[in-house]
Scaffold this active site. Structure first.
Site, short mmCIF file in Angstrom:
data_model
loop_
_atom_site.label_atom_id
_atom_site.label_comp_id
_atom_site.label_asym_id
_atom_site.label_seq_id
_atom_site.Cartn_x
_atom_site.Cartn_y
_atom_site.Cartn_z
N ASP A 8 0.86 -1.18 0.00
CA ASP A 8 0.00 0.00 0.00
C ASP A 8 0.89 1.23 0.00
OD1 ASP A 8 -1.99 -1.84 0.21
OD2 ASP A 8 -2.74 -1.18 2.16
N ASP A 129 -15.49 -2.78 -0.95
CA ASP A 129 -15.00 -2.47 0.39
C ASP A 129 -16.21 -2.10 1.25
OD1 ASP A 129 -12.53 -2.67 -0.88
OD2 ASP A 129 -12.45 -0.51 -1.26
#
Length: 239
Positions: A8, A129
């Site tokens: 990330d 998500d």
């Protein structure tokens, strides 16, 4: 089941967030390309990349860091974050990303997602998500009233390569994945489902594997912290 080690990216560095909070970022490697090489040398088949800044800004921000990663590895990489139009999709695929992940677009412009899947077959995934089963978008900053399963089913006939399902409340928290919700989603659709969020032990990975319906798992913090031994994990998922 494929293991996807996560890198990330925030401000050009490899970080992990806690439950999606940018203010709760821990830097694990200031050289993300070196981190990607370590994953490849360990035997990983894929790399999972997220442009965290891009997810909030709505356009690519960590392009330079992603470029160095792509130059450093020979295995395929999938990328999410800040990909909101066909031009950006095509640009990333041209640069060497194997699969783009569209999250916000799946909610705000599903027709564009369908067009992208037709234009780039096998190279478009959707990122679902959720907090408590409800979809969140724009870097998890905006919540909707859409359920994960309903949105996933809307793309059944679209040619989507994979669904990356993230339980936001589990992400980076080292509390285990939402196994029940992930398995339920995988059984509800024919699109391959990749689990994300909370995968923090070898036991988590084997439980996901043993459902026999989940195609892959993404983990980051547990690898960086040493809670999961990468060699043991890859061996377990091959068996």
């Amino acid at each position: 089941m494929i293991l996807y080690p996560a890198i990330d990216l925030k401000d050009g560095e490899a970080v992990r967030l806690l439950r999606g909070e940018m203010s709760a970022a821990t830097v694990f490697n200031a050289d993300p390309a070196a981190q990607a090489r370590l994953f490849e040398r360990a035997g990983c088949e894929w790399i999972h990349l997220v442009d965290l800044n891009g997810a909030f800004e709505g356009y690519p921000v960590n392009a330079a860091a992603i470029g160095t990663i792509l130059e450093a590895i020979s295995i395929p990489a999938q990328l999410g974050g800040g990909i909101r139009d066909l031009g950006t999709i095509e640009s990333w695929l041209d640069r060497g990303i194997e699969r783009v992940i569209l999250g916000t677009l799946a909610v705000e412009d599903p027709d564009l997602v369908r067009e992208a899947a037709r234009t780039f077959p096998g190279q478009v995934a959707i990122g679902l998500d959720a907090r408590k089963g409800q979809i969140a978008t724009r870097g998890w900053a905006e919540e909707t009233d859409l359920t994960v399963t309903d949105l996933a089913k809307a793309f059944e006939d679209a040619g989507i390569a994979a669904i990356i399902y993230t339980d936001i409340d589990r992400d980076g928290a080292m509390e285990g994945p939402n196994l029940t919700a992930t398995e339920t989603l995988a059984k509800a659709v024919s699109i391959p489902v990749i689990a994300s969020g909370g995968v923090s032990s070898l036991d988590d990975l084997t439980r996901l594997r043993d459902t026999n319906v989940i195609a892959g798992a993404i983990t980051g913090r547990a690898l960086y912290d040493g809670a999961i031994d990468l060699k043991d994990a890859l061996s377990a998922l091959e068996s």
